[in-house]
Design a protein around this motif. Structure first.
Motif, PDB file in Angstrom:
ATOM      1  N   VAL A 340       0.835  -1.207   0.000  1.00 22.06           N
ATOM      2  CA  VAL A 340       0.000   0.000   0.000  1.00 22.06           C
ATOM      3  C   VAL A 340       0.875   1.265   0.000  1.00 22.06           C
ATOM      4  O   VAL A 340       1.751   1.414   0.852  1.00 22.06           O
ATOM      5  N   ILE A 341       0.610   2.127  -0.957  1.00 21.48           N
ATOM      6  CA  ILE A 341       1.315   3.407  -1.059  1.00 21.48           C
ATOM      7  C   ILE A 341       0.363   4.521  -0.661  1.00 21.48           C
ATOM      8  O   ILE A 341      -0.743   4.640  -1.215  1.00 21.48           O
ATOM      9  N   GLY A 342       0.760   5.327   0.297  1.00 24.34           N
ATOM     10  CA  GLY A 342      -0.030   6.493   0.670  1.00 24.34           C
ATOM     11  C   GLY A 342       0.313   7.659  -0.235  1.00 24.34           C
ATOM     12  O   GLY A 342       1.454   8.144  -0.229  1.00 24.34           O
ATOM     13  N   LEU A 343      -0.630   8.092  -1.051  1.00 26.81           N
ATOM     14  CA  LEU A 343      -0.430   9.233  -1.948  1.00 26.81           C
ATOM     15  C   LEU A 343      -1.051  10.456  -1.298  1.00 26.81           C
ATOM     16  O   LEU A 343      -2.269  10.505  -1.082  1.00 26.81           O
ATOM     17  N   THR A 344      -0.233  11.447  -0.970  1.00 26.67           N
ATOM     18  CA  THR A 344      -0.740  12.605  -0.250  1.00 26.67           C
ATOM     19  C   THR A 344      -0.182  13.888  -0.847  1.00 26.67           C
ATOM     20  O   THR A 344       0.528  13.885  -1.848  1.00 26.67           O
ATOM     21  N   ASN A 421     -12.696  16.221  12.350  1.00 27.39           N
ATOM     22  CA  ASN A 421     -11.760  15.187  11.899  1.00 27.39           C
ATOM     23  C   ASN A 421     -11.801  13.956  12.795  1.00 27.39           C
ATOM     24  O   ASN A 421     -11.742  12.813  12.309  1.00 27.39           O
ATOM     25  N   SER A 422     -11.900  14.166  14.097  1.00 25.40           N
ATOM     26  CA  SER A 422     -11.924  13.038  15.024  1.00 25.40           C
ATOM     27  C   SER A 422     -13.162  12.166  14.808  1.00 25.40           C
ATOM     28  O   SER A 422     -13.142  10.966  15.096  1.00 25.40           O
ATOM     29  N   LEU A 423     -14.246  12.775  14.300  1.00 23.76           N
ATOM     30  CA  LEU A 423     -15.461  12.019  14.028  1.00 23.76           C
ATOM     31  C   LEU A 423     -15.402  11.305  12.684  1.00 23.76           C
ATOM     32  O   LEU A 423     -15.868  10.161  12.551  1.00 23.76           O
ATOM     33  N   VAL A 424     -14.824  11.973  11.681  1.00 23.91           N
ATOM     34  CA  VAL A 424     -14.898  11.470  10.307  1.00 23.91           C
ATOM     35  C   VAL A 424     -13.781  10.489   9.970  1.00 23.91           C
ATOM     36  O   VAL A 424     -14.015   9.457   9.327  1.00 23.91           O
ATOM     37  N   TRP A 425     -12.543  10.796  10.382  1.00 21.48           N
ATOM     38  CA  TRP A 425     -11.399  10.002   9.936  1.00 21.48           C
ATOM     39  C   TRP A 425     -11.501   8.510  10.259  1.00 21.48           C
ATOM     40  O   TRP A 425     -11.196   7.676   9.385  1.00 21.48           O
ATOM     41  N   PRO A 426     -11.915   8.109  11.438  1.00 25.05           N
ATOM     42  CA  PRO A 426     -12.003   6.661  11.705  1.00 25.05           C
ATOM     43  C   PRO A 426     -12.957   5.939  10.756  1.00 25.05           C
ATOM     44  O   PRO A 426     -12.697   4.789  10.364  1.00 25.05           O
ATOM     45  N   ILE A 448      -2.970   2.129  -4.151  1.00 21.85           N
ATOM     46  CA  ILE A 448      -2.716   3.536  -3.826  1.00 21.85           C
ATOM     47  C   ILE A 448      -3.816   4.030  -2.897  1.00 21.85           C
ATOM     48  O   ILE A 448      -5.005   3.972  -3.240  1.00 21.85           O
ATOM     49  N   LEU A 449      -3.419   4.524  -1.724  1.00 21.21           N
ATOM     50  CA  LEU A 449      -4.363   5.154  -0.795  1.00 21.21           C
ATOM     51  C   LEU A 449      -4.232   6.660  -0.990  1.00 21.21           C
ATOM     52  O   LEU A 449      -3.319   7.288  -0.460  1.00 21.21           O
ATOM     53  N   ASP A 450      -5.130   7.234  -1.770  1.00 22.75           N
ATOM     54  CA  ASP A 450      -5.115   8.661  -2.111  1.00 22.75           C
ATOM     55  C   ASP A 450      -5.769   9.435  -0.973  1.00 22.75           C
ATOM     56  O   ASP A 450      -6.989   9.405  -0.810  1.00 22.75           O
ATOM     57  N   ALA A 451      -4.954  10.125  -0.159  1.00 23.26           N
ATOM     58  CA  ALA A 451      -5.485  10.775   1.044  1.00 23.26           C
ATOM     59  C   ALA A 451      -4.711  12.042   1.379  1.00 23.26           C
ATOM     60  O   ALA A 451      -3.543  11.981   1.773  1.00 23.26           O
ATOM     61  N   ALA A 452      -5.375  13.191   1.241  1.00 23.42           N
ATOM     62  CA  ALA A 452      -4.743  14.463   1.606  1.00 23.42           C
ATOM     63  C   ALA A 452      -4.421  14.514   3.093  1.00 23.42           C
ATOM     64  O   ALA A 452      -3.456  15.154   3.513  1.00 23.42           O
ATOM     65  N   GLY A 458      -2.614  10.269  10.907  1.00 18.04           N
ATOM     66  CA  GLY A 458      -1.758   9.196  11.407  1.00 18.04           C
ATOM     67  C   GLY A 458      -1.824   7.942  10.575  1.00 18.04           C
ATOM     68  O   GLY A 458      -1.433   6.860  11.036  1.00 18.04           O
ATOM     69  N   TRP A 459      -2.292   8.078   9.347  1.00 16.00           N
ATOM     70  CA  TRP A 459      -2.422   6.902   8.486  1.00 16.00           C
ATOM     71  C   TRP A 459      -1.091   6.511   7.844  1.00 16.00           C
ATOM     72  O   TRP A 459      -1.027   5.519   7.100  1.00 16.00           O
ATOM     73  N   ASP A 460      -0.021   7.277   8.076  1.00 20.70           N
ATOM     74  CA  ASP A 460       1.273   6.892   7.527  1.00 20.70           C
ATOM     75  C   ASP A 460       1.705   5.534   8.076  1.00 20.70           C
ATOM     76  O   ASP A 460       2.525   4.840   7.453  1.00 20.70           O
TER      77      ASP A 460
END
Length: 543
Positions: A340-344, A421-426, A448-452, A458-460
């Motif tokens: 998995v590659i994090g694309l940010t 963010n604390s509500l949505v990200w999980p 590819i995990l496309d995530a700004a 902390g998804w790194d």
């Protein structure tokens, strides 16, 4: 294949013809010892042995020019101390020599004496090689060519009419010196060849460089200073060096009375004139100016039409796009497959276009922005949590989340944004993992995990490596205004909620940039994909 080599060059006009075979013997650093007169031993003279070093400028610059054109990955360093003092018999390089290459045949006794008495830093099993090249130039590029022009009067019509050559005790020059290339080596060598005592080098501090292309990728100032000092000590350890950071365009030149000569590029000649204006106001003697015409000195092969038509640090940084800048950290908590590659990157940095190109190359793609829309929908648990936290004013007439109304609340209030963010990200991450598993089950080995928000959330730790899309903030603002019909201030607020380019870059294994043509973006993506495949093959082979 040796990493470090020394070329004993008796005829500089042969250098271009020697390069193809040299590259078969040395792959990292090539020192060059010029031996005028086809001799390995010094002349038998006494008295004052210091000569006019600048006489060797054309040969030295020509060597760097050809090295830049034909072996860009080889760190070439022309040793200058013996050119200024012919009786200096010892050669002391900072790296141990593994192979010595001669450009003509010498008898065994001469070679043995040279190795034993002159070469102070060689490995015990130093290899000896002789490369024969024809005396006649094979093509126009092998002919002797003028590489520098000296000046004593203002440039007119982009020409430098007069020549000026003289040795000086105290010489100064300045520059960015990002990733030392042939242009930097020529400027530094020009200064060394004209200096008899102390050379001062000003290295521009990073915060002064924000107007440069991909300035975030410029090496830290202390690193650049260290590389400059290492190079100078290598090519001539007889001088005193003062390598200093500079925080304004003129550095110490505006106030140091000991300076006598300033070395500039022809492009920055006017800066030399400005230095003298300031010195005159400060009651100091003007500096003599030596300008080097790098545009004619270096015939660098331009990799792409997007690059500048000259050797430059900007070109060097552009060539790093799509390459692996550092090895990924180990992620023992993750399965090796799927990879998995994090694309940010910042908002509107071109992540979607890059991920689409990667999809066409065979990657599976998970778009977290689309998943964000999904978790906002009516019927999702996150939908109810958002209403409870922010009230019904964030709903439209169909009781769906009005993202613009919600954005107006959170982008002006960090505390409220953090709560959102604390509500949505999980919930987004949960859906992302489900998609990753589904893509893997359908045969995708690379996803590819496309995530700004990859770094903020902390998804790194959820990805094997990180690829970052990097563009100037002003371009992000322009794109975001155009794409989302936002005001400039609204766009800036959204961008400010994300990490800076520097923060994205610090975590990146690969950097991409969509600032130029779609073709140039494609070239970067293909380079990154090929590098990834090679890396995974290597990892698999070691496992």
């Amino acid at each position: 294949m040796a990493k470090i080599g020394l070329l004993v060059l008796t005829n500089p006009t042969k250098f271009g013809r020697l390069l193809p075979e040299i590259k078969q013997h040395v792959n990292k650093t090539l020192y060059i010892q010029l031996c005028p007169g086809n001799r390995l031993s010094p002349p038998s003279t006494s008295g004052d042995t210091v000569v006019q070093g600048f006489h060797y400028s054309p040969s030295v610059n020509r060597i760097y020019s050809q090295a830049s054109s034909f072996c860009q990955n080889l760190d070439v360093r022309v040793l200058l101390a013996s050119l200024k003092n012919p009786l200096l018999t010892t050669i002391h390089t900072r790296k141990p020599i593994e192979i010595v290459i001669f450009d003509q045949v010498f008898n065994n006794e001469e070679v043995d004496n040279f190795i034993k008495s002159c070469l102070l830093n060689a490995t015990q099993r130093c290899q000896i090689v002789t490369i024969n090249a024809s005396e006649e130039p094979s093509n126009e590029s092998d002919m002797q060519m003028p590489c520098t022009t000296e000046i004593a009067s203002p440039i007119r019509n982009h020409s430098i009419p007069n020549k000026y050559n003289k040795m000086h005790e105290n010489v100064v020059l300045g520059g960015t010196f990002d990733r030392l290339h042939a242009g930097h080596k020529i400027l530094l060598s020009e200064a060394v060849l004209r200096c008899t005592k102390q050379l001062t080098v000003g290295v521009t501090e990073t915060m002064m460089l924000k107007s440069k292309v991909l300035w975030e990728m410029i090496q830290p100032c202390p690193d650049r200073m260290s590389l400059v000092e290492d190079f100078l000590e290598d090519i001539d350890s007889s001088l005193q060096y003062d390598v200093v950071p500079i925080y304004d365009p003129f550095g110490p030149t505006k106030e140091d009375p000991t300076f006598e000569l300033i070395v500039v590029s022809a492009e920055t000649y006017k800066g030399g004139l400005k230095v003298n204006e300031i010195r005159q106001k400060n009651g100091l003697s003007p500096l003599e100016i030596h300008a080097v015409d790098l545009l004619s000195a270096i015939a660098e092969q331009i990799d792409d039409e997007e690059e500048e038509d000259k050797i430059s640090s900007s070109n060097q940084r552009m060539r790093l796009l799509g390459t692996r800048l550092k090895t990924p950290e180990a992620r023992p908590s993750l399965n090796s497959r799927p990879y998995v590659i994090g694309l940010t990157g910042s908002i509107a940095s071109g992540k979607s276009s890059v991920s689409e190109r990667l999809r066409k190359l065979g990657a599976g793609v998970v778009n977290c922005d689309l998943l964000g829309h999904e978790v906002y929908k009516k019927g999702q648990l996150c939908h109810e949590l958002l209403i409870k936290e922010f009230g019904t004013e964030i709903l439209d007439e169909n009781r769906e989340i009005n993202r613009k109304a919600l954005g107006n609340i959170v982008f002006n209030n960090k505390e409220r944004l953090d709560k959102l963010n604390s509500l949505v990200w999980p919930h987004i991450l949960k859906l992302a993992k489900e998609e990753i598993n589904a893509l893997y089950e359908t045969g995708h080995q690379i996803i590819i995990l496309d995530a700004a928000v990859l770094l903020q959330a902390g998804w790194d730790n959820e990805v094997h490596e990180i690829w970052t899309c990097l563009i100037p903030p002003e371009e992000s603002v322009r794109r975001l205004q155009e794409r989302n019909s936002l005001t400039e201030n609204e766009a800036k607020l959204r961008i400010a909620s994300l990490p800076s380019n520097i923060e994205f870059l610090e975590k990146a294994n690969v950097v991409l940039c969509t600032l130029w043509s779609t073709r140039y973006t494609q070239k970067q993506v293909e380079k990154a994909w090929k590098g990834l495949e090679l890396y995974l093959e290597e990892v698999t082979g070691k496992a």
